[in-house]
Design a protein around this motif. Sequence first.
Motif, PDB file in Angstrom:
ATOM      1  N   LYS A 178     -36.049  15.387 -18.773  1.00 45.42           N
ATOM      2  CA  LYS A 178     -36.902  15.893 -19.935  1.00 45.42           C
ATOM      3  C   LYS A 178     -37.923  16.820 -19.432  1.00 45.42           C
ATOM      4  N   SER A 179     -38.615  16.515 -18.103  1.00 49.15           N
ATOM      5  CA  SER A 179     -39.578  17.283 -17.558  1.00 49.15           C
ATOM      6  C   SER A 179     -39.519  17.167 -15.903  1.00 49.15           C
ATOM      7  N   LYS A 237     -31.323  11.675 -18.588  1.00 49.06           N
ATOM      8  CA  LYS A 237     -31.443  13.103 -18.939  1.00 49.06           C
ATOM      9  C   LYS A 237     -32.975  13.589 -18.613  1.00 49.06           C
ATOM     10  N   GLN A 244     -38.648  20.156 -21.360  1.00 49.76           N
ATOM     11  CA  GLN A 244     -37.682  20.519 -22.137  1.00 49.76           C
ATOM     12  C   GLN A 244     -38.357  20.821 -23.635  1.00 49.76           C
TER      13      GLN A 244
END
Length: 88
Positions: free
Chosen positions: A57-58, A55, A75
Motif C-alpha cells: 500500500k505504501s 499487498k 497507493q
Amino acid sequence: MIGALFPHNPEFRGRQAVTIHNQRDFLFFRFHRYVFSEAGERVRLQELGPRFTLKVKSLHGGTFDPAGGEFEWIQKKDMVTSRRRFVL
C-alpha cells in the motif's frame, strides 16, 4: 522488518528456507524444507506452513516514522482502475 521476522543465527544447522517473492504488487512469503534423495544426488523442496501474502500500500523512505516520515510511494484510490493494471 524482515530481519526481525527471521533472526540470523550462524550456529543454526537446519534444512529450512524462506522464499519472499514480489509479483504484481504483492509479496508472497513461503516456507520450504529441502529434502535430499536417498542417494544424496538430488534435492527437492517441500512446502511447509504458514504461507501468507501482503499487498503493498505504501513505501517509506529511511526508518519508519508515522508522524514525520517520508513516503516514497503511496497507493491512491484512483490508481486502482483495473485488476489487470499493476503499479509496482
